[in-house]
Design an enzyme around this catalytic site. Structure first.
Site, PDB file in Angstrom:
ATOM      1  N   ARG A  14       0.857  -1.193   0.000  1.00 36.94           N
ATOM      2  CA  ARG A  14       0.000   0.000   0.000  1.00 36.94           C
ATOM      3  C   ARG A  14       0.887   1.234   0.000  1.00 36.94           C
ATOM      4  O   ARG A  14       1.907   1.291   0.706  1.00 36.94           O
ATOM      5  CB  ARG A  14      -0.893  -0.020   1.248  1.00 36.94           C
ATOM      6  CG  ARG A  14      -1.490   1.320   1.611  1.00 36.94           C
ATOM      7  CD  ARG A  14      -2.644   1.207   2.580  1.00 36.94           C
ATOM      8  NE  ARG A  14      -2.817   2.406   3.389  1.00 36.94           N
ATOM      9  CZ  ARG A  14      -3.277   3.570   2.936  1.00 36.94           C
ATOM     10  NH1 ARG A  14      -3.612   3.705   1.667  1.00 36.94           N
ATOM     11  NH2 ARG A  14      -3.395   4.603   3.750  1.00 36.94           N
TER      12      ARG A  14
ATOM     13  N   THR B 123      -1.398   7.978   2.458  1.00 34.60           N
ATOM     14  CA  THR B 123      -1.076   9.057   3.399  1.00 34.60           C
ATOM     15  C   THR B 123      -1.582   8.693   4.789  1.00 34.60           C
ATOM     16  O   THR B 123      -2.405   7.790   4.958  1.00 34.60           O
ATOM     17  CB  THR B 123      -1.724  10.386   2.968  1.00 34.60           C
ATOM     18  OG1 THR B 123      -3.133  10.189   2.862  1.00 34.60           O
ATOM     19  CG2 THR B 123      -1.157  10.885   1.655  1.00 34.60           C
TER      20      THR B 123
ATOM     21  N   MET C 170      -6.435   4.487   7.238  1.00 38.54           N
ATOM     22  CA  MET C 170      -7.730   3.802   7.198  1.00 38.54           C
ATOM     23  C   MET C 170      -7.749   2.437   6.490  1.00 38.54           C
ATOM     24  O   MET C 170      -8.826   1.905   6.240  1.00 38.54           O
ATOM     25  CB  MET C 170      -8.782   4.737   6.565  1.00 38.54           C
ATOM     26  CG  MET C 170      -8.946   6.032   7.340  1.00 38.54           C
ATOM     27  SD  MET C 170     -10.222   7.112   6.678  1.00 38.54           S
ATOM     28  CE  MET C 170     -11.692   6.222   7.134  1.00 38.54           C
TER      29      MET C 170
ATOM     30  N   SER D 196       0.638  13.297   5.705  1.00 37.63           N
ATOM     31  CA  SER D 196       0.012  14.413   4.981  1.00 37.63           C
ATOM     32  C   SER D 196      -0.413  15.526   5.930  1.00 37.63           C
ATOM     33  O   SER D 196      -0.570  16.676   5.530  1.00 37.63           O
ATOM     34  CB  SER D 196      -1.207  13.926   4.201  1.00 37.63           C
ATOM     35  OG  SER D 196      -2.155  13.365   5.078  1.00 37.63           O
ATOM     36  N   ASP D 197      -0.599  15.176   7.206  1.00 42.83           N
ATOM     37  CA  ASP D 197      -0.981  16.193   8.185  1.00 42.83           C
ATOM     38  C   ASP D 197      -0.614  15.694   9.575  1.00 42.83           C
ATOM     39  O   ASP D 197      -0.481  14.493   9.785  1.00 42.83           O
ATOM     40  CB  ASP D 197      -2.484  16.504   8.095  1.00 42.83           C
ATOM     41  CG  ASP D 197      -3.334  15.251   8.127  1.00 42.83           C
ATOM     42  OD1 ASP D 197      -3.218  14.420   7.203  1.00 42.83           O
ATOM     43  OD2 ASP D 197      -4.098  15.082   9.089  1.00 42.83           O
TER      44      ASP D 197
HETATM   45  N1  HPA Z   1      -7.037  10.090   9.676  1.00 35.45           N
HETATM   46  C1  HPA Z   1      -7.211   8.995   8.952  1.00 35.45           C
HETATM   47  N2  HPA Z   1      -6.634   8.810   7.788  1.00 35.45           N
HETATM   48  C2  HPA Z   1      -5.821   9.789   7.319  1.00 35.45           C
HETATM   49  C3  HPA Z   1      -5.599  10.937   8.041  1.00 35.45           C
HETATM   50  C4  HPA Z   1      -6.234  11.095   9.285  1.00 35.45           C
HETATM   51  O1  HPA Z   1      -6.081  12.097   9.981  1.00 35.45           O
HETATM   52  N3  HPA Z   1      -4.766  11.723   7.309  1.00 35.45           N
HETATM   53  C5  HPA Z   1      -4.483  11.051   6.184  1.00 35.45           C
HETATM   54  N4  HPA Z   1      -5.115   9.878   6.186  1.00 35.45           N
END
Ligand code: HPA
Length: 242
Positions: A87, A90, A183, A206-207
């Site tokens: 996989r 992000t 996820m 990504s964050d």
């Molecule tokens: N939560 C779940 N999946 C994600 C997130 C998140 O904050 N950021 C990127 N994929």
């Protein structure tokens, strides 16, 4: 042909890269694979098969979340003979020290999903990466100078938490060393383990949910290209080791 994939038998490679986003599957095929052919358009879950450095490789988009991802992973394993699934996606970091664009190699995935409760009679299964893929990815990423973290992730059923727990929901996970939320990984590792196939999740931050740091879409695209190349190099290097 399977329920959700229209590919002819034998037309998907034993090595499959798994981005969530169909357009990213197309991007990998166009940018990095030779002689890529589209093997699936059903539901726009685009999938392509070509070669990378002489090895047949497929890339199949999975959609978002475990139920969608599990459909594709199950059909790839059971109907198309997939043996190695990587996989590329992000994640949202849940620890302050992780920076956006860092790589997370998911050593194992906890989950808050009930998806496999019946399978294990309510007990938890340690959904873990294949060590040879994990160690190879770590070595290659480190050689390339990419800031890389190896550790556990939380595979969550929800992207958006309840408003009441907005700034705290991750605390129990972070306090147990979990690096990030995403996820799909727990389903991938569980289904691959069942069929003795190899699997790994390579994720880009990504964050950061703790610090609020976020990537721009341009940073996400560049980071995605680097991650796809890493996954391809891990896959073709690892084909010869087992
Ligand atoms: N939560 C779940 N999946 C994600 C997130 C998140 O904050 N950021 C990127 N994929």
């Amino acid at each position: 042909m399977s329920v959700h994939l229209e590919a002819a038998p034998g037309s998907i490679a034993p090595i499959v890269l798994l981005p969530g986003d169909p357009l990213r599957a197309e991007f990998i095929a166009q940018r990095y694979l030779q002689d890529a052919v589209c093997h699936n358009r059903v539901r726009n879950a685009l999938g392509f098969t070509g070669t990378y450095q002489g090895t047949r490789v497929s890339v199949q988009s999975t959609g978002m979340g475990m139920p969608s991802c599990a459909i594709y992973v199950q059909e790839l394993l059971a109907q198309y003979g997939a043996r190695m699934l990587i996989r590329i996606g992000t994640c949202g970091a849940i620890r302050a020290e992780l920076r956006t664009r860092d790589l997370v190699l998911a050593q194992a995935a906890s989950t808050n999903s009930a998806m496999f409760d019946a399978t294990f009679g309510g007990a938890t299964f340690a959904a873990a990466a294949s060590y040879d893929l994990l160690s190879r990815a770590h070595r290659l990423a480190t050689e390339r100078g990419a800031p890389t973290h190896v550790g556990t992730v939380l595979t969550s059923d929800r992207f958006y938490p309840d408003e009441t727990t907005l700034s705290t929901w991750w605390n129990p996970w972070a306090e147990h060393g979990v690096l990030a939320a995403e996820m799909e990984t727990a389903a991938l590792y569980t289904l691959a383990a069942r069929r003795n196939a190899r699997s790994l999740s390579i994720l880009t931050v990504s964050d950061n949910l703790v610090t609020g740091e976020q990537t721009t879409s341009e940073e996400r695209q560049t980071g995605f290209g680097d991650m796809a190349l890493l996954a391809l190099d891990v896959a073709v290097g690892a084909t010869h080791t087992r």
